[in-house]
Design an enzyme around this catalytic site. Structure first.
Site, short mmCIF file in Angstrom:
data_model
loop_
_atom_site.label_atom_id
_atom_site.label_comp_id
_atom_site.label_asym_id
_atom_site.label_seq_id
_atom_site.Cartn_x
_atom_site.Cartn_y
_atom_site.Cartn_z
N CYS A 40 0.86 -1.18 0.00
CA CYS A 40 0.00 0.00 0.00
C CYS A 40 0.90 1.23 0.00
O CYS A 40 1.68 1.43 0.93
CB CYS A 40 -0.92 -0.01 1.22
N CYS B 210 -5.52 6.03 -2.73
CA CYS B 210 -4.80 4.76 -2.90
C CYS B 210 -3.48 5.10 -3.58
O CYS B 210 -3.48 5.57 -4.72
CB CYS B 210 -5.61 3.78 -3.74
#
Length: 314
Positions: free
Chosen positions: A102, A253
């Site tokens: 991530c 994101c």
């Protein structure tokens, strides 16, 4: 009689009583963070999902455990080639599933290590971090962090190089399925270009978009609107929303922002810039392309990281 989801969540939380945690975010992509310097604390999918539950837990897009790499098989393998990757980002999505990487999370992870006094990282200093998506190098730039996300690649390279599109995406609010391009940033992404911001706002992401063909391990889906003009002062600009695999729609994101820049740059052609600003609901991140080791093109993600609270689970 089977336990209800609420009972399962409550039982998982009670089993973790006394757990020290922090809450942090990178442009609105938020995480529960737990320090485990002795490698004695692990989380299963039910515990992770209970902590990330926004109604009956702390609430987050994911759970990050900060653990020395030597305590995990994946970490020990990375240490063979990168001895400096002493810390591992053990990351689970909000539904408890394991995730490779991530981009927002790794920035928040390094900031968390600093605030916990587990590392000393001066302005301009760099740190190698182990993840299931490989080793990521993070550089502190004042109050922000820049991450070498490594090389990108097309998930379906033959289709992408031939047609610039490799799949179709259907989503609630879009009248017909839209062509898309699938990009790997160590985790899978499928990028859809839309024409107008109003169309982006009208796309409903309460349920997962349908992707055909879908990458082997599922995919995150980015809906992107290029700016008009696309490039200003040598910097490209796009606006993005994302539905994350195992999470739902999130405010940001990091790997998705990188994938969006990869796709738009690919579609724009040879004259497209190497520097991009990606606007997400939670803020703005920077994406830069540069020549990495072995002639592979790498992607750098930059942006803020914030710790908003710390506490103990009752």
């Amino acid at each position: 009689m089977n336990a209800t989801p609420a009972e399962t969540s409550g039982s998982a939380l009670r089993a973790m009583g006394g757990l020290r945690f922090s809450k942090g975010h990178g442009t609105g992509n938020d995480f529960v963070l737990v320090a485990d310097p002795e490698g004695t604390r692990s989380f299963d999918e039910h515990q992770a999902a209970a902590l990330c539950d926004r109604h009956q837990g702390i609430g987050a897009d994911g759970l990050i455990r900060a653990v020395p790499s030597r305590f995990l098989p994946e970490g020990r393998e990375l240490l063979l080639d990168t001895p400096g990757a002493e810390w591992f980002m053990d990351y689970r999505n909000a539904d408890g599933s394991l995730s490779e990487m991530c981009g927002n999370g790794v920035r928040v992870f390094v900031h968390f290590l600093r605030t916990e006094g587990l590392i000393d990282l001066p302005d301009g200093g760099s740190l190698a971090i182990g993840t299931r998506g490989g080793v990521k190098t993070v550089v502190r730039t004042g109050n922000d962090y820049a991450v070498d996300m490594g090389p990108w690649e097309f998930i379906f390279p033959g289709e992408a190089s031939a047609k610039a599109m490799d799949s179709l995406v259907a989503a609630d609010g879009l009248e017909v399925p839209r062509p898309a391009l699938s990009v790997s940033m160590g985790n899978p992404h499928t990028v859809v270009a839309l024409a107008e911001l109003s169309e982006l706002a009208g796309t409903r992401l309460f349920t997962a978009p349908k992707v055909d063909p879908v990458p082997a391990n599922g995919t995150n889906v980015e809906f992107v609107v290029p700016a008009e003009p696309l490039v200003h002062d040598g910097v490209g600009s796009v606006t993005m929303r994302v539905h994350e695999r195992g999470v739902g729609e999130t405010q940001s994101c990091g790997t998705g922002a990188c994938a969006a820049a990869v796709a738009i740059r690919h579609w724009a052609g040879a004259e497209a810039p190497d520097v991009w600003r990606v606007h997400v609901p939670g803020g703005v991140v920077g994406v830069k392309f540069f020549a990495g080791p072995g002639g592979h093109e790498h992607v750098e993600l930059s942006g803020p990281a914030v710790i908003v609270a710390s506490g103990t689970l009752s």
